[in-house]
Design an enzyme around this catalytic site. Structure first.
Site, PDB file in Angstrom:
ATOM      1  N   SER A 174       0.794  -1.235   0.000  1.00 31.20           N
ATOM      2  CA  SER A 174       0.000   0.000   0.000  1.00 31.20           C
ATOM      3  C   SER A 174       0.821   1.276   0.000  1.00 31.20           C
ATOM      4  O   SER A 174       0.251   2.378  -0.048  1.00 31.20           O
ATOM      5  CB  SER A 174      -0.954   0.013   1.205  1.00 31.20           C
ATOM      6  OG  SER A 174      -2.032  -0.848   0.984  1.00 31.20           O
TER       7      SER A 174
ATOM      8  N   LYS B  95      -0.001   3.788  -2.639  1.00 29.87           N
ATOM      9  CA  LYS B  95      -1.013   4.850  -2.516  1.00 29.87           C
ATOM     10  C   LYS B  95      -0.381   6.225  -2.327  1.00 29.87           C
ATOM     11  O   LYS B  95      -1.054   7.246  -2.488  1.00 29.87           O
ATOM     12  CB  LYS B  95      -1.964   4.529  -1.370  1.00 29.87           C
ATOM     13  CG  LYS B  95      -2.801   3.270  -1.650  1.00 29.87           C
ATOM     14  CD  LYS B  95      -3.697   2.910  -0.486  1.00 29.87           C
ATOM     15  CE  LYS B  95      -4.541   1.688  -0.851  1.00 29.87           C
ATOM     16  NZ  LYS B  95      -4.293   0.534  -0.019  1.00 29.87           N
TER      17      LYS B  95
ATOM     18  N   SER C 130      -6.062   3.998   4.197  1.00 34.27           N
ATOM     19  CA  SER C 130      -5.483   3.103   3.196  1.00 34.27           C
ATOM     20  C   SER C 130      -6.566   2.382   2.406  1.00 34.27           C
ATOM     21  O   SER C 130      -6.438   1.201   2.063  1.00 34.27           O
ATOM     22  CB  SER C 130      -4.538   2.086   3.853  1.00 34.27           C
ATOM     23  OG  SER C 130      -3.673   1.515   2.901  1.00 34.27           O
TER      24      SER C 130
END
EC number: 3.4.16.4
Length: 393
Positions: free
Chosen positions: A62, A65, A127
Site C-alpha cells: 500500500s 497509494k 489506506s
C-alpha cells in the site's frame, strides 16, 4: 586573444588549515535493523544518511497509494480537479476495494458520490482500496490507464526502478519499486504538495459512521513524526515510509519487508532517532552572499563579486561543519562584459576525503566594457599575463 584558462584556488574556511591533531567527529555505526531494505535521507538536501539494499527491487504494497495521492494533488494543482468535486463509486471499486473485499477499505457505498478530499483522506489515513480505485477511475477512466499515469509520473520524478500496475498496491506481476525510489516520492510529497502532505499527519478519519485510526503507529508515539504511509501484504511484508521534523531538519525513512507491524515501527524509529541524534543540516552559504572576488579585464571595474544562485545546505555529522573545507576555482581570464549570474568558476565543498558537493560560482553584478583606451591597455597587459603563464609552464 588569450584563450587558455588557468585556475587559482582560494581556501574560504579557516578550518582548511586545521592541524592534523584536531578532534574528529565520532559517529557510531547505524543501528541494525530487521528490514530487508531500508533508507534514511534528509528531505531538504537529499543526503543519504543510512542505506541497506536501497536499490533492491521489491513489492511496495500500500505504499503505492503515496503515488496515487500525489497524482490527485497534481490534478488539483493543475485545475483539472477540485477538492469538492464528486466522484461516483463504481460497483467495481466497491467489489474489489470495499467492505466485501476483506482488504483495507474506506467503507464506501456502491454508486454513492463522494468528495475528492474525502477520498484522499480515505486513501492516506485509512489506506482505502475502494477510495484508491474510485479516484483512479474518475481521473483516468479505468485503473489500468491510471497506472500508466503513475508510471509516467514516476519517470518524471526519477523513480527509475519503479513500475506500477494498479492504484492500490495489490500484488501484481511487475508491480515493484525500491527503497530509494520511495524516498524520492516521499520528498516530492513533502516539497511539492505541502497542503495535502498535512493529511498524512491526521490520526483519525471518520466516514460512513466508521472512525478509523491512521495505521502509522509512529504518529501516536513520536510528536516529531507527521507522516507518511504503511503497507502490508503477505508477499511484501510490513513496510513503512515515515517522516519527522525536528527544528529545521526533516528526515524521511523507508523500511521494507519486516515481519510485523511492531518491527516496521521500531526499525523506522531507530533510523529517525539515529539521524536526528548524530546528523544536522547546516546552511554554509546563503543565496547572493559574496564568497570571493574575481579579476575582470577590459571592464569599467576590475573586480566582480562571486556568489551562488541558491542557499548551500549540507547534511553532515553534528559539529563537522567546523571541518568542512571550501575551495573556489575561478577562471583566471575574465573579460568584460560580464552579466549577472554568469558562471565564472566553481565552489567545491569537502569533508575529509569526501566531496560533499560542487556548485557554480556566478557573477553577483554586471560589469560593462570600459572605453577604447582602457580596453587597449588591458589587452597589452594580457599579453604579459600570457607570457608569464607560458614561462611558468
Amino acid at each position: 586573444m588569450l584563450t587558455s584558462m588557468r585556475s587559482f584556488v582560494v581556501c574560504l574556511l579557516a578550518t582548511i588549515c586545521v592541524p592534523v591533531f584536531a578532534a574528529q567527529v565520532i559517529v557510531p555505526a547505524p543501528p541494525e535493523l530487521s528490514a530487508k531494505a531500508y533508507l534514511l535521507i534528509d528531505a531538504d538536501t537529499g543526503k543519504v544518511i543510512v542505506e541497506s539494499n536501497a536499490d533492491e527491487v521489491m513489492e511496495p504494497a500500500s505504499l503505492t497509494k503515496m503515488m496515487t495521492s500525489y497524482i490527485v494533488s497534481e490534478e488539483i494543482e493543475s485545475g483539472r480537479l477540485t477538492e469538492d468535486a464528486l466522484v461516483l463509486v463504481s460497483d467495481d471499486a466497491w467489489r474489489r476495494g470495499g467492505s466485501a473485499s476483506g482488504s483495507s477499505t474506506m467503507f464506501l457505498d456502491p454508486r454513492s458520490e463522494v468528495r475528492v478530499i474525502d477520498l484522499l483522506r480515505g486513501v492516506i489515513i485509512q489506506s482505502g482500496n475502494d477510495a484508491s480505485i474510485a479516484l483512479a477511475q474518475h481521473i483516468a477512466g479505468d485503473e489500468s490507464a491510471f497506472a500508466d499515469v503513475m508510471n509516467q509520473q514516476a519517470q518524471l520524478l526519477g523513480m527509475n526502478s519503479t513500475n506500477f500496475e494498479n492504484a492500490t498496491g495489490w500484488p501484481a506481476e511487475g508491480h515493484v519499486t525500491t527503497a530509494r525510489d520511495l524516498a524520492i516520492l516521499a520528498r516530492a510529497l513533502v516539497n511539492d504538495h505541502p497542503e495535502h502532505y498535512a493529511l498524512y499527519s491526521e490520526k483519525y478519519f471518520k466516514y460512513n459512521g466508521i472512525n478509523q485510526p491512521n495505521r502509522n503507529r509512529l504518529l501516536f508515539r513520536d510528536d516529531s513524526v507527521d507522516g507518511m504511509k504503511t503497507g502490508h501484504t503477505e508477499s511484501a511484508g510490513y513496510c513503512l515510509v515515515a517522516s519527522a521534523k525536528q527544528d529545521d531538519m526533516r528526515l524521511i525513512s523507508v523500511v521494507l519487508g519486516t515481519k510485523s507491524d511492531s518491527a516496521r515501527t521500531q526499525d523506522s524509529q531507530k533510523l529517525l532517532s539515529y539521524g536526528f541524534r548524530y546528523y544536522k543540516t547546516y546552511t554554509l552559504y546563503n543565496e547572493g552572499e559574496a564568497i570571493s572576488d574575481a579579476r575582470v579585464w577590459k571592464g569599467l571595474t576590475d573586480k566582480v563579486s562571486l556568489t551562488v544562485n541558491s542557499d548551500i545546505e549540507v547534511t553532515i555529522p553534528r559539529g563537522a561543519h567546523k571541518s568542512v573545507k571550501a575551495v573556489t576555482r575561478v577562471d583566471s581570464i575574465i573579460e568584460a562584459p560580464v552579466a549577472p549570474g554568469q558562471i565564472l568558476g566553481s565552489l567545491l565543498l569537502k569533508l575529509e576525503d569526501e566531496v560533499l558537493a560542487e556548485y557554480d560560482l556566478v557573477a553577483a553584478t554586471k560589469v560593462d566594457e570600459a572605453g577604447f583606451f582602457a580596453r587597449t591597455w588591458d589587452s597589452i597587459m594580457l599579453m604579459f599575463e600570457d607570457d608569464e603563464e607560458a614561462a611558468s609552464e
